[in-house]
Design an enzyme around this catalytic site. Structure first.
Site, PDB file in Angstrom:
ATOM      1  N   ASP A 171       0.837  -1.199   0.000  1.00 21.28           N
ATOM      2  CA  ASP A 171       0.000   0.000   0.000  1.00 21.28           C
ATOM      3  C   ASP A 171       0.874   1.251   0.000  1.00 21.28           C
ATOM      4  O   ASP A 171       1.415   1.641   1.030  1.00 21.28           O
ATOM      5  CB  ASP A 171      -0.915  -0.029   1.230  1.00 21.28           C
ATOM      6  CG  ASP A 171      -1.778   1.228   1.354  1.00 21.28           C
ATOM      7  OD1 ASP A 171      -1.785   2.038   0.407  1.00 21.28           O
ATOM      8  OD2 ASP A 171      -2.427   1.389   2.401  1.00 21.28           O
ATOM      9  N   ARG A 209      30.945  20.515   3.206  1.00 16.88           N
ATOM     10  CA  ARG A 209      30.936  20.459   4.661  1.00 16.88           C
ATOM     11  C   ARG A 209      29.639  20.951   5.308  1.00 16.88           C
ATOM     12  O   ARG A 209      29.476  20.858   6.512  1.00 16.88           O
ATOM     13  CB  ARG A 209      32.120  21.270   5.208  1.00 16.88           C
ATOM     14  CG  ARG A 209      33.469  20.694   4.790  1.00 16.88           C
ATOM     15  CD  ARG A 209      34.631  21.502   5.318  1.00 16.88           C
ATOM     16  NE  ARG A 209      34.697  21.581   6.764  1.00 16.88           N
ATOM     17  CZ  ARG A 209      35.166  20.630   7.564  1.00 16.88           C
ATOM     18  NH1 ARG A 209      35.607  19.482   7.059  1.00 16.88           N
ATOM     19  NH2 ARG A 209      35.206  20.796   8.877  1.00 16.88           N
ATOM     20  N   GLU A 220      33.893  12.394  18.826  1.00 15.55           N
ATOM     21  CA  GLU A 220      33.845  13.697  18.178  1.00 15.55           C
ATOM     22  C   GLU A 220      33.895  14.821  19.219  1.00 15.55           C
ATOM     23  O   GLU A 220      34.033  14.587  20.414  1.00 15.55           O
ATOM     24  CB  GLU A 220      32.600  13.827  17.294  1.00 15.55           C
ATOM     25  CG  GLU A 220      32.896  13.704  15.789  1.00 15.55           C
ATOM     26  CD  GLU A 220      33.832  14.780  15.262  1.00 15.55           C
ATOM     27  OE1 GLU A 220      33.959  15.853  15.897  1.00 15.55           O
ATOM     28  OE2 GLU A 220      34.449  14.570  14.199  1.00 15.55           O
ATOM     29  N   GLU A 233      35.329  18.103  -0.764  1.00 19.13           N
ATOM     30  CA  GLU A 233      34.549  17.752   0.420  1.00 19.13           C
ATOM     31  C   GLU A 233      33.543  18.866   0.702  1.00 19.13           C
ATOM     32  O   GLU A 233      33.937  20.004   0.962  1.00 19.13           O
ATOM     33  CB  GLU A 233      35.484  17.577   1.623  1.00 19.13           C
ATOM     34  CG  GLU A 233      34.769  17.346   2.938  1.00 19.13           C
ATOM     35  CD  GLU A 233      35.694  17.530   4.136  1.00 19.13           C
ATOM     36  OE1 GLU A 233      35.377  17.004   5.214  1.00 19.13           O
ATOM     37  OE2 GLU A 233      36.724  18.224   3.993  1.00 19.13           O
ATOM     38  N   HIS A 289      30.127  15.600   6.420  1.00 18.86           N
ATOM     39  CA  HIS A 289      30.989  16.041   5.322  1.00 18.86           C
ATOM     40  C   HIS A 289      30.962  14.974   4.234  1.00 18.86           C
ATOM     41  O   HIS A 289      31.061  13.778   4.526  1.00 18.86           O
ATOM     42  CB  HIS A 289      32.419  16.263   5.815  1.00 18.86           C
ATOM     43  CG  HIS A 289      32.484  17.174   7.005  1.00 18.86           C
ATOM     44  ND1 HIS A 289      33.484  17.085   7.965  1.00 18.86           N
ATOM     45  CD2 HIS A 289      31.676  18.178   7.416  1.00 18.86           C
ATOM     46  CE1 HIS A 289      33.285  18.009   8.889  1.00 18.86           C
ATOM     47  NE2 HIS A 289      32.187  18.678   8.581  1.00 18.86           N
ATOM     48  N   ARG A 301      39.032  24.369   6.948  1.00 15.33           N
ATOM     49  CA  ARG A 301      37.790  23.729   7.356  1.00 15.33           C
ATOM     50  C   ARG A 301      36.654  24.713   7.623  1.00 15.33           C
ATOM     51  O   ARG A 301      35.533  24.308   7.928  1.00 15.33           O
ATOM     52  CB  ARG A 301      38.033  22.852   8.598  1.00 15.33           C
ATOM     53  CG  ARG A 301      38.674  21.524   8.263  1.00 15.33           C
ATOM     54  CD  ARG A 301      39.021  20.722   9.520  1.00 15.33           C
ATOM     55  NE  ARG A 301      39.248  19.317   9.204  1.00 15.33           N
ATOM     56  CZ  ARG A 301      40.347  18.827   8.663  1.00 15.33           C
ATOM     57  NH1 ARG A 301      41.331  19.664   8.347  1.00 15.33           N
ATOM     58  NH2 ARG A 301      40.477  17.543   8.416  1.00 15.33           N
ATOM     59  N   GLU A 335      28.328  12.032  11.625  1.00 22.24           N
ATOM     60  CA  GLU A 335      28.500  12.221  13.064  1.00 22.24           C
ATOM     61  C   GLU A 335      27.166  11.941  13.744  1.00 22.24           C
ATOM     62  O   GLU A 335      26.100  12.121  13.152  1.00 22.24           O
ATOM     63  CB  GLU A 335      28.970  13.644  13.366  1.00 22.24           C
ATOM     64  CG  GLU A 335      30.334  13.957  12.771  1.00 22.24           C
ATOM     65  CD  GLU A 335      30.713  15.429  12.870  1.00 22.24           C
ATOM     66  OE1 GLU A 335      31.892  15.756  12.620  1.00 22.24           O
ATOM     67  OE2 GLU A 335      29.833  16.257  13.182  1.00 22.24           O
ATOM     68  N   GLU A 343      30.876  11.379   5.883  1.00 25.91           N
ATOM     69  CA  GLU A 343      31.367  11.202   7.248  1.00 25.91           C
ATOM     70  C   GLU A 343      30.233  11.564   8.210  1.00 25.91           C
ATOM     71  O   GLU A 343      30.000  12.729   8.502  1.00 25.91           O
ATOM     72  CB  GLU A 343      32.570  12.105   7.519  1.00 25.91           C
ATOM     73  CG  GLU A 343      33.756  11.861   6.606  1.00 25.91           C
ATOM     74  CD  GLU A 343      34.873  12.874   6.829  1.00 25.91           C
ATOM     75  OE1 GLU A 343      34.675  13.828   7.620  1.00 25.91           O
ATOM     76  OE2 GLU A 343      35.933  12.728   6.202  1.00 25.91           O
ATOM     77  N   GLU A 366      31.972   9.541  15.635  1.00 25.75           N
ATOM     78  CA  GLU A 366      32.071   9.480  14.175  1.00 25.75           C
ATOM     79  C   GLU A 366      32.693   8.154  13.769  1.00 25.75           C
ATOM     80  O   GLU A 366      33.681   7.698  14.359  1.00 25.75           O
ATOM     81  CB  GLU A 366      32.910  10.632  13.623  1.00 25.75           C
ATOM     82  CG  GLU A 366      33.024  10.640  12.102  1.00 25.75           C
ATOM     83  CD  GLU A 366      33.767  11.842  11.551  1.00 25.75           C
ATOM     84  OE1 GLU A 366      34.550  11.673  10.597  1.00 25.75           O
ATOM     85  OE2 GLU A 366      33.574  12.960  12.087  1.00 25.75           O
TER      86      GLU A 366
END
Length: 483
Positions: free
Chosen positions: A64, A373, A225, A371, A282, A352, A145, A143, A233
């Site tokens: 359904d 973030r 972390e 990457e 990330h 970062r 967390e 990645e 992580e």
């Protein structure tokens, strides 16, 4: 005396011998069929193994669709699950030997793949990639967390509303009578990499990794972390987009169930704690063709022109991408300007504080990647990866220049320097508005459809944005009760 049944090893796959033979040879008692709802939660139902045969995999199983969030209306509810044999794995948590199989969704009349099936969207994204001749493989490495808590309570009524989370690691418990309280509770923002006993979750994470590895998921590392209160992580090795979408669902399933077996609970909410780091996701990504990495070159940070244009596409469409990559109202408790989350839409090598980073760990061309973030782990991986791929391809096709890199600490810049740097949306409602205004890049190749975009926006506004708007929150009483 009865002969004890031979039990299949947890995580064993059924792809080599065929599912029917695997079921027989490994004394499988049940087959669990799983699929993802529109929002991003695994759904499942279970069939005795004796009722599963070749026809099950070819003809599918009916269900359904009107009972699934964001899917069919009641007058067109019949849908088909089509099990994907190559995804079959023995569930590591079910007491009876159970084979879990991920399914695609089809219309039972036309037998067309269902447009709102997130896994189907990911499949179409890869088909579109190959059709462009730009590349034949897109690798993604998220990645995730998350927090491990010992207790969680929440409620909302007409005259009350509250939440309460607790962790044996929480610094707020440094004075609690625990008979004995042994201390070793990470202070706010000091949870990154402390050795045991401060890191009290090491063995639980190792167990999580062991189960993931048994399922065939390659894990690169695990660690505590930054935040107090049990933030963790575990990093998976990159994989092709569709495979990573599957792995991300297994990842969440394993993490939650191992924690539950220890009497603990896990949340992938981006911001469950006030005054400490939230949980991000990330996402590393790269394109390959004929086993050749396409992002390595002689440009900035060793990147190719293609890679820079891909970054240009991500930055141009980032605000729309957030509708999928940061899909909850809670996501924007993390994405607040002036704090550590990467809200500024800029790119940089190593930095970062940029929302797109170019990792510089290895000079190998195979390691060249970007990457992103700003995403968080509350998202639907199939949709988020697909949206990012489509944005990157739009950047390549239109040779979008990402501008100059921002190698300074963005958080240290003054107002004048920050004025020219765009931000991610400040709310889920703003993200939906951005998606409404900027989604043509997602429609190429019929990967996303207008129906998918409209339904996503309508659901998020009606089921999440508006209900939050209607409810007072506790801190408003602190601010305004005495006005």
């Amino acid at each position: 005396m009865a002969t004890k049944k031979k039990k299949a090893a947890s995580g064993s796959t059924a792809t080599s011998a065929g599912v029917s033979k695997f079921i027989k040879d490994n004394n499988i008692e049940f087959v669990d069929f799983r699929f993802l709802d529109f929002i991003g939660t695994w759904q499942h139902f279970t069939v005795p193994a004796s009722e599963v045969d070749k026809e099950t995999f070819e003809g599918g199983l009916g269900f359904d669709g009107s009972s699934i969030r964001g899917w069919q209306s009641i007058n067109a509810s019949d849908m088909l699950l089509i099990p994907q044999q190559e995804t079959a794995k023995v569930d590591p948590f079910m007491e009876a030997p159970t084979l879990a199989v991920i399914c695609n969704i089809e219309d039972p009349i036309t037998r067309e793949p269902y447009s709102r099936d997130p896994r189907n969207i990911a499949i179409k994204a890869i088909e579109y990639l190959k059709g462009t001749k730009t590349a034949d493989m897109a690798f993604f490495g998220p990645e995730l967390e998350f927090f491990i808590f010992d207790d969680v309570r929440y409620d909302q009524t007409a005259n009350s509303g509250y939440y309460f989370v607790d962790s044996m690691e929480g610094i707020w418990n440094s004075g609690r009578e625990e008979f004995p309280n042994l201390g070793y509770k990470p202070r706010h923002k000091e949870g990154y990499f402390p050795a045991p006993p401060s890191d009290s979750m090491h063995d639980i994470r190792s167990e999580m990794v062991t189960v993931l590895q048994e399922l065939g998921i390659i894990v690169e590392a695990h660690h505590h972390e930054v935040a107090t209160g049990g933030q963790q992580e575990i990093d998976m090795k990159f994989a092709p987009l569709i495979d990573m979408g599957d792995q991300m669902m297994w990842y969440k399933y394993v993490i939650k169930n191992v924690a539950r077996n220890h009497g603990k609970t896990v949340t992938f909410m981006p911001k469950p704690l006030f005054d400490d780091n939230g949980s991000g996701m990330h996402i590393h990504q790269s394109l390959w063709k004929g086993n050749k990495p396409l992002f390595a070159g002689n440009g900035y940070a060793g990147m190719s022109d293609m890679a820079m244009h891909y970054i240009g596409g991500i930055l141009k469409h980032a605000r729309a991408i957030c509708a999928f990559s940061n899909p909850t109202t809670n996501s924007y408790r993390r994405l607040v300007p002036g704090f550590e989350a990467p809200v500024n839409l800029a790119y940089s090598a190593r930095n970062r504080s940029a929302s797109v980073r170019i990792p510089m760990y290895s000079p190998s061309p195979k390691a060249k990647r970007l990457e992103t973030r700003f995403p968080d782990p509350s998202c639907n991986g199939y949709l988020t990866f697909s949206a990012m791929l489509m944005a990157g391809l739009d950047g390549i096709q239109n040779k979008i220049n990402p501008g100059d890199p921002l190698d300074k600490d963005i958080y240290a810049l003054g107002p004048e320097e920050l004025a020219g740097i765009p931000n991610v949306p400040s709310s889920l409602e703003e993200a939906m508005k951005s998606l409404e205004e900027d989604h043509e890049f997602l429609l190429k190749g019929d990967v996303f459809t207008e129906d998918v975009i409209e339904t996503w926006i309508e659901y998020k506004i009606s089921e999440e944005v508006n209900p939050i708007k209607l409810r007072p929150v506790p801190y408003e009483f602190m601010l305004y009760f005495d006005v």
